[in-house]
Design an enzyme around this catalytic site. Sequence first.
Site, short mmCIF file in Angstrom:
data_model
loop_
_atom_site.label_atom_id
_atom_site.label_comp_id
_atom_site.label_asym_id
_atom_site.label_seq_id
_atom_site.Cartn_x
_atom_site.Cartn_y
_atom_site.Cartn_z
N SER B 169 105.42 32.82 -75.12
CA SER B 169 104.60 33.53 -76.07
C SER B 169 103.37 32.97 -76.00
O SER B 169 102.81 32.55 -75.00
CB SER B 169 105.50 33.69 -77.24
OG SER B 169 104.98 34.67 -78.17
N ASP B 336 111.74 42.95 -73.97
CA ASP B 336 110.56 42.46 -74.84
C ASP B 336 109.52 43.45 -74.67
O ASP B 336 108.72 43.77 -73.79
CB ASP B 336 110.28 41.15 -74.37
CG ASP B 336 109.19 40.25 -75.13
OD1 ASP B 336 108.46 41.18 -76.02
OD2 ASP B 336 108.83 39.36 -74.74
N HIS B 369 111.49 40.26 -77.81
CA HIS B 369 110.66 39.03 -77.41
C HIS B 369 111.49 37.65 -77.67
O HIS B 369 111.35 36.62 -77.44
CB HIS B 369 109.59 39.12 -78.30
CG HIS B 369 108.35 37.99 -77.98
ND1 HIS B 369 108.00 37.74 -76.69
CD2 HIS B 369 107.84 37.21 -78.95
CE1 HIS B 369 107.17 36.72 -76.96
NE2 HIS B 369 106.98 36.38 -78.15
#
Lengths: 391, 391
Positions: B169, B336, B369
């Site tokens: 991320s 995601d 995610h």
Amino acid sequence: MDSVGTVETRYLDLPVPVRLDCNRELGHIRIAYETYGTLAPARDNVILVCHALSGDAHAAGVSAVPPEESTRDGFAAEDRDGTAGRGLGWWDGMIGPGKAFDTDRYHVISTNLLGGCKGTTGPSSIDPATGKPYGSDFPVLTVADMVRTQRAFLDELGIDRLAVVAGGSLGGMQALEWAILYPDRVDSIVVIASTHALHPQGVAWNAIARDAIMRDPAWQGGHYYGTGRKPDGGMGVGRMVGHITYLSGPALDDKFGRRLQFADDIRYTITEPEFEVENYLRHQADSFVKRFDANTYLYLSRALTYFDLGRQYGGSLETALARIEARTLLIAFSSDWLYPPAASEEIEDALRTLGKPVEYHLIEAPYGHDCFLLEEARQTPIIQEFLEKTA
Amino acid sequence: MDSVGTVETRYLDLPVPVRLDCNRELGHIRIAYETYGTLAPARDNVILVCHALSGDAHAAGVSAVPPEESTRDGFAAEDRDGTAGRGLGWWDGMIGPGKAFDTDRYHVISTNLLGGCKGTTGPSSIDPATGKPYGSDFPVLTVADMVRTQRAFLDELGIDRLAVVAGGSLGGMQALEWAILYPDRVDSIVVIASTHALHPQGVAWNAIARDAIMRDPAWQGGHYYGTGRKPDGGMGVGRMVGHITYLSGPALDDKFGRRLQFADDIRYTITEPEFEVENYLRHQADSFVKRFDANTYLYLSRALTYFDLGRQYGGSLETALARIEARTLLIAFSSDWLYPPAASEEIEDALRTLGKPVEYHLIEAPYGHDCFLLEEARQTPIIQEFLEKTA
């Protein structure tokens, strides 16, 4: 195509209370409504149009009241097509002479729903028992309560039977609920971008929007009327969440991309919008809070998350739909991730299994849930053909 | 697998200021960090691990400080695997003897990033110029600023070269930025569930979360420290938005469905949670605001929306990536939708076009995610094999 012209919202006070699902009775209900087209002598040409979360009774034509008092509502559409402030009804592209809901033939009735803030009794109305606005003492509503109230209203108008009940999103839930609650009074339903039960992610988005309102100290436990403060900050945040869920990711890519407000470079600011999409969201939030009541948002959001035909009617979707006598038209949009096609397909499958007449159309379109307000041209022939067969 | 054992967060004060993208200089920077494994005499076995929005320096092992002071952070994982409060590092499954980042072989360094609230200088730190917390006077940061600060920190440790920079991320953004800013100092990067530029919907979600904080009157323009009030309400809402974007719709279906808190029926309440997913969101929000600073959330969220390699380095992704000398490993997760596989594929394509060494792995997994914190077992062999080839 032609317009229904200048219209005026009218009001009717129900003479008797409505018994609600929460087991409370609500009296002194006022209904705001509009009608378009002529009622046939046999009273057999009535279409009831049901609006979504942020809609109102003004579904078609140009409002007789000044524009700032009546805006074309309904999600992002107002921004997209630029009709906001011109007083056009929220579904004007669908209702009028020669349109999907043809006012040369049908008598279209549109009401502001129970709990609303556009003329029908809701949390911002005066509670006759106290002389003050209900606020959060207003009874918690269900979609069925909205439908019962619409029926009580139609009873007053002397209308026993509906040729069509039509709506998108929360409006589609009302159409489904009509056909189940009053199967002998509905000939057909048109259910657009809707569902028999919102999926958990949709429940979550709604919970977040409501929490944003209720965590705003200006909400004051729901009793903010007359205090000079209202939860604009929180409702603005809630509306932003709604906005993004009404649009698809690709639609945001097309409309905004990562374009900056000031094309040369970023300005290193936390507080100011940098990206066009950030500016757009703030603008939408700020204009929405000026015209919508936060408590109405809470109540309608709660009602649409409660809506669950399987739970309400005996445990399964099929049990619920077994009550339907009406012909059903379902329309869904490929990019709608809030009310995804899968939900409409589940309704279709259940109705088919039950041997009930149903038609399902999936429209490939990129704008997400907003499609139901934007893709009028593609919905029109589907609806016209369906109504032709019904007539 | 084994653990790195009990660890302690250490602190280092940078002797020189760091020049930031916003053209301000920031001095008196303190870095909170942890290390695991032994530094080789040649100092050539260093892995820098970069954390995501809500992480900290405590990436592996069991914290020496009491659990309530150090929680396994990082999105919904804490709830899922029940390690919260046990003081386990946020990437403990990935860092340790025999693990993906093998501490028998590598010296792993993890810092709390610039702008953080877990020991590294950030908006809640004291501004030496005023003797008061910076609040919103803290300079607006970029991912490159975080990386420049990490480099200044590593210079102090006498580490010139990194065998690996790894992160998921926002952490993956730092890894990419490292390889571009300092190509001669990075041998390889591991970029997980990340992107070269967040898509507009992601920009929007972040803007909504920040607006939720800033519209909370307790935010007080960013100067809430020492006032006895802080924007818990707004940050709670922002965190809820984050939570839902970190999970996939199907994961929410599996985990909660439409299950009610009280299985018998709905209770007709606006204010109380009715659905399990509503209760979960409130719980997550309430626990998050206790352990995270709202201004840090604002600054890091802003930095990750600014991140755009194409804009930063000459207008195109290829121009940016042309600077990279490191070998690149990209991992993305099928479900995601916040950092979708498409972004990793764009990076892969650009690197291939440039003739740079790159490997891309798409992992089919349902948790959105959050997968980058949950799917440790499936990432491990991919990373191990990649590092084997690098070594």
